[in-house]
Each structure stands twice: as structure tokens, then as C-alpha cells.
Design a protein around this motif. Structure first.
Motif, PDB file in Angstrom:
ATOM      1  N   GLN A   1       0.795  -1.228   0.000  1.00 48.83           N
ATOM      2  CA  GLN A   1       0.000   0.000   0.000  1.00 48.83           C
ATOM      3  C   GLN A   1       0.831   1.284   0.000  1.00 48.83           C
ATOM      4  O   GLN A   1       0.427   2.257  -0.652  1.00 48.83           O
ATOM      5  N   PRO A   2       1.987   1.344   0.685  1.00 48.29           N
ATOM      6  CA  PRO A   2       2.777   2.583   0.586  1.00 48.29           C
ATOM      7  C   PRO A   2       3.157   2.959  -0.834  1.00 48.29           C
ATOM      8  O   PRO A   2       3.275   4.147  -1.158  1.00 48.29           O
ATOM      9  N   PHE A   3       3.338   1.956  -1.726  1.00 50.92           N
ATOM     10  CA  PHE A   3       3.678   2.265  -3.107  1.00 50.92           C
ATOM     11  C   PHE A   3       2.481   2.830  -3.876  1.00 50.92           C
ATOM     12  O   PHE A   3       2.666   3.516  -4.892  1.00 50.92           O
ATOM     13  N   ILE A   4       1.257   2.535  -3.434  1.00 51.60           N
ATOM     14  CA  ILE A   4       0.090   3.059  -4.134  1.00 51.60           C
ATOM     15  C   ILE A   4       0.103   4.583  -4.109  1.00 51.60           C
ATOM     16  O   ILE A   4      -0.053   5.243  -5.141  1.00 51.60           O
ATOM     17  N   ALA A   5       0.275   5.160  -2.920  1.00 51.16           N
ATOM     18  CA  ALA A   5       0.169   6.610  -2.754  1.00 51.16           C
ATOM     19  C   ALA A   5       1.504   7.326  -2.844  1.00 51.16           C
ATOM     20  O   ALA A   5       1.539   8.561  -2.820  1.00 51.16           O
TER      21      ALA A   5
END
Length: 367
Positions: A322-326
Motif C-alpha cells: 500500500q505505501p507504493f500506491i500513494a
């Protein structure tokens, strides 16, 4: 001391850091083909040492989510070629995650609206998937009851994985990751709660692991061992996959078998349904003793935890989802200890560019 930003040799390629972008379903393809938006999404995140794509089904039967890109047709290969070219233009590295969901599907996604297939006929109680509703719109629906694959059909699925690997190579991927985690088809064979078979693919640990290992062998024949990774999720319990008395023994057996096949890596996903950690230090020590290759760990990772486990030689790479999504520039944000943007969960699945391509890179002038 090992650091996240050190180079790392993975088989025949060199990664420029030890951060891996974990596979994440985003459900934004058109007609199961990766398009320009998908290429831009991965290009933006190509500073990761390695990108592992969202799960890409190896066949129409393997689909479990609407609007995900497949890898069984020439049109799909061409679509993925735009993605790999975009990532390589930024000097990134990318593996395709080959996927068969097994019972975690819905008849609206299956050819001829047939039943999904699995190791047995046990449904995933309360399981949901992103599929077509009765009115033709897309949303989360209950999974359909599966039917068991025949012994002959297991062989056909193995061939489908090998074909998917060849297609991924044709599409320009640096390698493939077989999705053996999160309650999907491989794990349905590994777990005796879902595998009630009486043929050579059921019963003992060795028999329940046979489908996975035979698939690995065929994929190695197709593209070479150093271009093949495997994702596993011991103890995860996702999608109605309970732990069982032989869980540890099963995964340590796999560690030994996969080690002697000289894979590119094993990617361990550490996640319980509630978000707690499932893989402890003792298990990592035991797994490392049996698997001599590269180990990636994903699930609630932080820079501090990753570097501690690397220093103890328990893992080699760490994956973030998830950190790579935003944060398309997650590597630089972590390197410089810049703040992270929180992703919008309402835009995880489906939709357009919002929540997909519009997350900005950090501007240090604002610090």
C-alpha cells in the motif's frame, strides 16, 4: 551493515536497491489487457529495486477479479510489452505474478458461467471477490461454490502456468512469480482443510505439495530457474484458509524443495486477516536454514524492521504494498525520511486515473 538502498544481485540481474513493490490488484485493465494507464502506473514506481505486478491470470478459468490483465493471449502479451518497456526505460526491473485464484472466483468471471475449480469442493465461506453483479455492474460479491479439478485437469493447469511463463518472457518481463499465497489455488492444494483429494495430489504433505512443485518444474523448463520466484503465505488464514497442525512442516518441506531448484527467490507474505503478524523470527530462522536462496518478506514492513532482519541474515529484500500506491517515489521518500502520503482505500479497485496515476511525488521544497 546491510541497508535498504544497497544494490542486490538477483539471478542474472542487479537490483539498484532492496525495496520490492509488492503485487497489488488494482482492477483497471480493459478487456483483460494491460493498457497505457497500467504502463504509466508501473513506470512511475520503477525506482523500486524490483516490481512484482498485480496478479495476472494464466487462463480465463484462473480469473477471480473483474478488470484484471491476463497473460494467455497475444493481445495481452502486447499489452504487457508496453508495461515492461515503460519500466525498463526507467532502468527498473519487473516480474509478472502468474495467478490462478481457484475457488476464489465467481461464475460471472468464468467461461460459460461455469463453476470455479479448486482442489476440492469446499467453498470459501464469507469469501468475496470483485466481479459482476446481477445488474451487470462491478462490485464485491460472494464467491461461487467450486468443483474439484480432475487429476487430468491438474496437468492442464500446470501447462497453463508454463505457457503463462513463456508469454511473460515474450512480453519482456525479467521473470515471473508464481502466486502460491493468500488462499489461491496453490494454497488450496497445500491446506488439508480444502484439499480432501484421494489421488496423488492429496493426503500427505508431499502429495499436497506436488501440484506446486510440478508447476515450478515446468515453469523452470520454460524460462529457467533464476527467472522464477514463488510467493507463499504461511499461517495467513486469508479467505477461509485455517492453520493446521502440519503448517510449519509443510512450508519447511517447500523451503527444502524450492532451495534445490535454485529459484530466483521465495517471497513470504506475512499477514493475518486482522492485519497482525503471523511469521515470527523462529520460523524465519528455520526457513532460512532450509532455503539457501533469496528471501523477500512482505506485510506491515518498516525500514527499521527490514534492516534489522537483513542484518540478522533472515531476509534479503523487503516488499511494500500500500505505501507504493500513494507514494510512487517511495524509495526516495524512505531514503530521505520524507513523510508518506496515505492511500485512499476507496480507489484501490477499479475506476480511472484518480487514486491510480495522480498521486504526486514529494516536493522537498515544502519541507
Amino acid at each position: 551493515m546491510t541497508r535498504l538502498f544497497d544494490n542486490y544481485r538477483l539471478g542474472d540481474i542487479v537490483l539498484r536497491n532492496r525495496l520490492v513493490m509488492a503485487p497489488m490488484t488494482r482492477a483497471r485493465s480493459v478487456d483483460t489487457i494491460a493498457g497505457a494507464a497500467t504502463a504509466e502506473y508501473y513506470r512511475q514506481r520503477a525506482t523500486a529495486g524490483l516490481i512484482v505486478t498485480e496478479g495476472t491470470p494464466i487462463s480465463p478459468e484462473g480469473q477471480g477479479y473483474a478488470h484484471v490483465p491476463g497473460i494467455w493471449s497475444r493481445e495481452q502479451i502486447a499489452g504487457w510489452q508496453t508495461v515492461t518497456k515503460a519500466v525498463h526505460s526507467e532502468e527498473g526491473r519487473i516480474f509478472a505474478q502468474l495467478w490462478h485464484v481457484g475457488r476464489l472466483s465467481h461464475e460471472s468471471l468464468q467461461p460459460g458461467r461455469r463453476q470455479p475449480v479448486s482442489s476440492g469442493a469446499t467453498p470459501a465461506h464469507e469469501g468475496k471477490t470483485f466481479a459482476f453483479t446481477d445488474d451487470g455492474t462491478v462490485g464485491f460479491v460472494d464467491v461461487s461454490k467450486p468443483r474439484p479439478l480432475s487429476t487430468q485437469e491438474v496437468g492442464r493447469v500446470i501447462r497453463d502456468f508454463a505457457c503463462g511463463a513463456t508469454n511473460a518472457s515474450d512480453a519482456g518481463f525479467d521473470g515471473v512469480e508464481l502466486h502460491g499465497a493468500n488462499g489461491y489455488l496453490f494454497e488450496q492444494f497445500l491446506n488439508p482443510a480444502t484439499n480432501t483429494r484421494t489421488d496423488q495430489y492429496g493426503g500427505s504433505i508431499q502429495n499436497r505439495a506436488r501440484f506446486l512443485l510440478e508447476t515450478v518444474d515446468r515453469v523452470i523448463e520454460a524460462i529457467g530457474s533464476t527467472r522464477v520466484g514463488m510467493r507463499l503465505s504461511p499461517f495467513s488464514e486469508l479467505f477461509d484458509m485455517p492453520t493446521y497442525i502440519e503448517t510449519t512442516d509443510t512450508y519447511l518441506h517447500l523451503a527444502c524443495e524450492l532451495s534445490r531448484r535454485d529459484l530466483a527467490y521465495v517471497h513470504l507474505a506475512d499477514q493475518l486477516p486482522e492485519g497482525d503478524r503471523a511469521i515470527g523470527t523462529d520460523f524465519l530462522i528455520a526457513f532460512r536454514a532450509r532455503f539457501q536462496g533469496t528471501i523477500i518478506l512482505a506485510g506491515g514492513m518498516t525500514r527499521e524492521l527490514a534492516e534489522d532482519l537483513m542484518e540478522k541474515n533472515l531476509i534479503d529484500l523487503t516488499a511494500f504494498g500500500q505505501p507504493f500506491i500513494a507514494n510512487p517515489d517511495l524509495v526516495e521518500r524512505m531514503r530521505n525520511e520524507w513523510p508518506l502520503t496515505t492511500p485512499d482505500p476507496d480507489s484501490y479497485y477499479g475506476g480511472g486515473e484518480a487514486g491510480y496515476l495522480d498521486y504526486p511525488r514529494f516536493n522537498p521544497a515544502t519541507v
